[in-house]
Enzyme design. Structure first.
Site, PDB file in Angstrom:
ATOM      1  N   ALA A   4       0.724  -1.287  -0.036  1.00 49.56           N
ATOM      2  CA  ALA A   4      -0.172   0.002  -0.128  1.00 49.56           C
ATOM      3  C   ALA A   4       0.969   1.135   0.080  1.00 49.56           C
ATOM      4  O   ALA A   4       0.556   2.184   0.600  1.00 49.56           O
ATOM      5  CB  ALA A   4      -0.775   0.119   1.480  1.00 49.56           C
ATOM      6  N   ARG A  83      17.959  -0.431 -10.538  1.00 46.96           N
ATOM      7  CA  ARG A  83      16.853  -1.409  -9.937  1.00 46.96           C
ATOM      8  C   ARG A  83      17.566  -2.735  -9.493  1.00 46.96           C
ATOM      9  O   ARG A  83      17.009  -3.358  -8.620  1.00 46.96           O
ATOM     10  CB  ARG A  83      15.915  -1.651 -11.248  1.00 46.96           C
ATOM     11  CG  ARG A  83      15.119  -0.492 -11.762  1.00 46.96           C
ATOM     12  CD  ARG A  83      14.188  -0.664 -12.922  1.00 46.96           C
ATOM     13  NE  ARG A  83      13.591   0.474 -13.465  1.00 46.96           N
ATOM     14  CZ  ARG A  83      13.782   1.183 -14.298  1.00 46.96           C
ATOM     15  NH1 ARG A  83      15.199   1.216 -14.961  1.00 46.96           N
ATOM     16  NH2 ARG A  83      13.127   2.422 -14.533  1.00 46.96           N
ATOM     17  N   ASP A 143       7.374   2.279 -19.966  1.00 50.66           N
ATOM     18  CA  ASP A 143       8.403   2.884 -20.878  1.00 50.66           C
ATOM     19  C   ASP A 143       7.848   3.509 -22.132  1.00 50.66           C
ATOM     20  O   ASP A 143       8.327   4.487 -22.601  1.00 50.66           O
ATOM     21  CB  ASP A 143       9.285   1.953 -21.044  1.00 50.66           C
ATOM     22  CG  ASP A 143       9.975   1.083 -19.768  1.00 50.66           C
ATOM     23  OD1 ASP A 143      10.153   1.767 -19.010  1.00 50.66           O
ATOM     24  OD2 ASP A 143      10.478  -0.049 -19.875  1.00 50.66           O
ATOM     25  N   ARG A 146       6.233   6.625 -21.513  1.00 53.40           N
ATOM     26  CA  ARG A 146       7.235   7.747 -21.526  1.00 53.40           C
ATOM     27  C   ARG A 146       7.787   8.374 -22.818  1.00 53.40           C
ATOM     28  O   ARG A 146       7.723   9.384 -23.134  1.00 53.40           O
ATOM     29  CB  ARG A 146       8.674   7.198 -20.720  1.00 53.40           C
ATOM     30  CG  ARG A 146       7.901   7.361 -19.016  1.00 53.40           C
ATOM     31  CD  ARG A 146       9.152   6.684 -18.088  1.00 53.40           C
ATOM     32  NE  ARG A 146       8.818   6.911 -16.547  1.00 53.40           N
ATOM     33  CZ  ARG A 146       9.089   6.051 -15.713  1.00 53.40           C
ATOM     34  NH1 ARG A 146      10.028   5.111 -16.167  1.00 53.40           N
ATOM     35  NH2 ARG A 146       8.746   6.313 -14.732  1.00 53.40           N
ATOM     36  N   HIS A 170      13.515  -4.078 -18.371  1.00 54.15           N
ATOM     37  CA  HIS A 170      13.163  -2.752 -17.729  1.00 54.15           C
ATOM     38  C   HIS A 170      14.245  -2.046 -17.289  1.00 54.15           C
ATOM     39  O   HIS A 170      14.612  -2.655 -16.200  1.00 54.15           O
ATOM     40  CB  HIS A 170      11.914  -3.030 -16.823  1.00 54.15           C
ATOM     41  CG  HIS A 170      11.555  -1.966 -16.054  1.00 54.15           C
ATOM     42  ND1 HIS A 170      11.003  -0.740 -16.907  1.00 54.15           N
ATOM     43  CD2 HIS A 170      11.370  -1.494 -15.006  1.00 54.15           C
ATOM     44  CE1 HIS A 170      10.709   0.175 -16.182  1.00 54.15           C
ATOM     45  NE2 HIS A 170      10.601  -0.237 -14.875  1.00 54.15           N
TER      46      HIS A 170
HETATM   47  P1  NAD Z   1       6.860   2.260  -1.512  1.00 56.77           P
HETATM   48  O1  NAD Z   1       7.949   1.993  -0.609  1.00 56.77           O
HETATM   49  O2  NAD Z   1       6.199   3.654  -1.591  1.00 56.77           O
HETATM   50  O3  NAD Z   1       5.823   0.978  -1.366  1.00 56.77           O
HETATM   51  C1  NAD Z   1       6.177  -0.286  -0.962  1.00 56.77           C
HETATM   52  C2  NAD Z   1       5.297  -0.754   0.055  1.00 56.77           C
HETATM   53  O4  NAD Z   1       5.407  -2.476   0.160  1.00 56.77           O
HETATM   54  C3  NAD Z   1       5.391  -0.260   1.394  1.00 56.77           C
HETATM   55  O5  NAD Z   1       4.148   0.276   2.175  1.00 56.77           O
HETATM   56  C4  NAD Z   1       5.853  -1.511   2.368  1.00 56.77           C
HETATM   57  O6  NAD Z   1       5.335  -1.312   3.734  1.00 56.77           O
HETATM   58  C5  NAD Z   1       5.279  -2.607   1.769  1.00 56.77           C
HETATM   59  N1  NAD Z   1       5.842  -3.753   1.852  1.00 56.77           N
HETATM   60  C6  NAD Z   1       6.942  -4.153   1.998  1.00 56.77           C
HETATM   61  N2  NAD Z   1       7.456  -5.577   2.345  1.00 56.77           N
HETATM   62  C7  NAD Z   1       6.064  -5.987   2.285  1.00 56.77           C
HETATM   63  C8  NAD Z   1       5.484  -7.212   2.609  1.00 56.77           C
HETATM   64  N3  NAD Z   1       6.623  -8.499   2.671  1.00 56.77           N
HETATM   65  N4  NAD Z   1       4.290  -7.514   2.484  1.00 56.77           N
HETATM   66  C9  NAD Z   1       3.532  -6.526   2.365  1.00 56.77           C
HETATM   67  N5  NAD Z   1       3.830  -5.208   1.972  1.00 56.77           N
HETATM   68  C10 NAD Z   1       5.042  -5.043   1.993  1.00 56.77           C
HETATM   69  O7  NAD Z   1       7.416   1.791  -3.029  1.00 56.77           O
HETATM   70  P2  NAD Z   1       6.495   1.976  -4.502  1.00 56.77           P
HETATM   71  O8  NAD Z   1       6.888   3.575  -4.992  1.00 56.77           O
HETATM   72  O9  NAD Z   1       5.125   1.751  -4.261  1.00 56.77           O
HETATM   73  O10 NAD Z   1       7.177   1.024  -5.363  1.00 56.77           O
HETATM   74  C11 NAD Z   1       6.955  -0.313  -4.949  1.00 56.77           C
HETATM   75  C12 NAD Z   1       7.868  -1.271  -6.023  1.00 56.77           C
HETATM   76  O11 NAD Z   1       7.372  -0.941  -7.353  1.00 56.77           O
HETATM   77  C13 NAD Z   1       9.298  -1.071  -5.860  1.00 56.77           C
HETATM   78  O12 NAD Z   1       9.950  -2.247  -5.974  1.00 56.77           O
HETATM   79  C14 NAD Z   1       9.616  -0.128  -7.148  1.00 56.77           C
HETATM   80  O13 NAD Z   1      10.948  -0.210  -7.436  1.00 56.77           O
HETATM   81  C15 NAD Z   1       8.423  -0.633  -8.233  1.00 56.77           C
HETATM   82  N6  NAD Z   1       8.421   0.049  -9.371  1.00 56.77           N
HETATM   83  C16 NAD Z   1       8.280  -0.692 -10.362  1.00 56.77           C
HETATM   84  C17 NAD Z   1       7.844  -0.145 -11.504  1.00 56.77           C
HETATM   85  C18 NAD Z   1       7.896  -0.723 -12.934  1.00 56.77           C
HETATM   86  O14 NAD Z   1       7.928  -0.213 -13.970  1.00 56.77           O
HETATM   87  N7  NAD Z   1       7.731  -2.111 -12.954  1.00 56.77           N
HETATM   88  C19 NAD Z   1       7.553   1.454 -11.553  1.00 56.77           C
HETATM   89  C20 NAD Z   1       7.680   2.028 -10.482  1.00 56.77           C
HETATM   90  C21 NAD Z   1       7.905   1.347  -9.160  1.00 56.77           C
END
Ligand code: NAD
Length: 265
Positions: A4, A83, A143, A146, A170
């Site tokens: 979340a 990443r 991507d 963007r 990615h």
């Molecule tokens: P964030 O830190 O805002 O949120 C991550 C959440 O995961 C936190 O609330 C944390 O408490 C929760 N969490 C951690 N371990 C957990 C567990 N074991 N069980 C349940 N919840 C857990 O990060 P974000 O900005 O929301 O990004 C989330 C992920 O998405 C990151 O790994 C980021 O790199 C990735 N991301 C990927 C892309 C893509 O293009 N694929 C783009 C943006 C972000």
């Protein structure tokens, strides 16, 4: 929606606003965060006019029989990080959340967002034991979005009239298919110089880090959540769209046993 944080909460909000689910469950490890964010989103429903319900929880049993599991749990990048620096920490998180969520929803389709995306999708596939068409990674739509944004700015043309596809990994190895990038059917190479196209490709490759450097405490989430929700919409409405997603390859393009961004129906 597992996690979340920034991406998870924004995705849950968009799913509810578009009424793509009767009920959205937002789950996180942190006590109170998913509950508070879900209640806040729910209270926007009379203003935004949606009837989807949304609930925050720390308990996987609330996610029982979900149709789609979106995995956003894990750590996000900070300035100076690639990443791949997230690999070990997030592999553990994705392993745990996959195990716990598929136990509740063995028929679900998993959409992975956590980074490093292609590897985390692999983890989710292996841990879930699902067929490969039920585990898909989100990267290419972001991507591509963007690249389309930058082209739209450069050409002063609606994003709607720009067709593009960014495939591959990615990260630095992403492959923008300029040959197939068109403005309402006209190849982009007839409208912009190669130098300019190269600059836009470079900006697309670094699109994530450009935002990390501004935010400093985390990474992008508005466009990433929108991209994940486009995948959800295509699935829920069975729209038969062709979208660039990370998929497990079994000989396609000469690649085997690896997740990579390809066009996916
Ligand atoms: P964030 O830190 O805002 O949120 C991550 C959440 O995961 C936190 O609330 C944390 O408490 C929760 N969490 C951690 N371990 C957990 C567990 N074991 N069980 C349940 N919840 C857990 O990060 P974000 O900005 O929301 O990004 C989330 C992920 O998405 C990151 O790994 C980021 O790199 C990735 N991301 C990927 C892309 C893509 O293009 N694929 C783009 C943006 C972000």
């Amino acid at each position: 929606v597992i996690g979340a944080g920034n991406v998870g909460a924004a995705a849950a909000q968009k799913i509810a606003e578009k009424e793509l689910a009767e009920e959205v469950i937002l789950l996180d490890l942190l006590d109170g965060i998913p509950q508070g964010k879900a209640l806040d989103i729910l209270q926007s429903s009379p203003v935004e006019n949606f009837d989807s319900k949304i609930k925050g929880t720390n308990d996987y049993s609330d996610t029982k029989n979900s149709g789609i599991i979106v995995i956003t749990a894990g750590f996000a990048r900070k300035p100076g990080m690639t990443r791949d620096d997230l690999l070990l920490a997030n592999a553990e998180v994705v392993k745990t959340v996959t195990e716990k969520s598929v136990e509740q929803s063995p028929q679900a389709i998993i959409i992975v967002v956590s980074n490093p995306l292609d590897v985390m999708s692999y983890v989710a596939l292996k841990v879930s034991g699902f067929e490969r068409n039920r585990v898909i990674g989100m990267a290419g739509i972001l991507d591509t979005a963007r690249l389309r944004t930058f082209l739209s700015e450069e050409l002063d043309i609606s994003v709607n009239d720009i067709q593009a596809m960014v495939l591959g990994g990615h990260g630095d190895s992403m492959v923008p298919l300029i040959r197939y990038t068109t403005i309402s059917g006209v190849p982009v190479s007839e409208l912009i110089s190669k130098d300019k196209i190269d600059r836009l490709i470079n900006r697309t490759r670094n699109g994530g880090i450009e935002i990390v450097n501004y935010l400093k405490t985390g990474s992008a989430y508005y466009a990433p959540s929108a991209a994940a929700v486009e995948m959800i919409e295509a699935i829920v409405k069975n729209k038969k769209r062709i979208l660039p997603c990370s998929a497990f390859l079994n000989g396609e393009y000469g690649l085997e046993n690896v997740f990579c961004g390809v066009p996916v129906k």
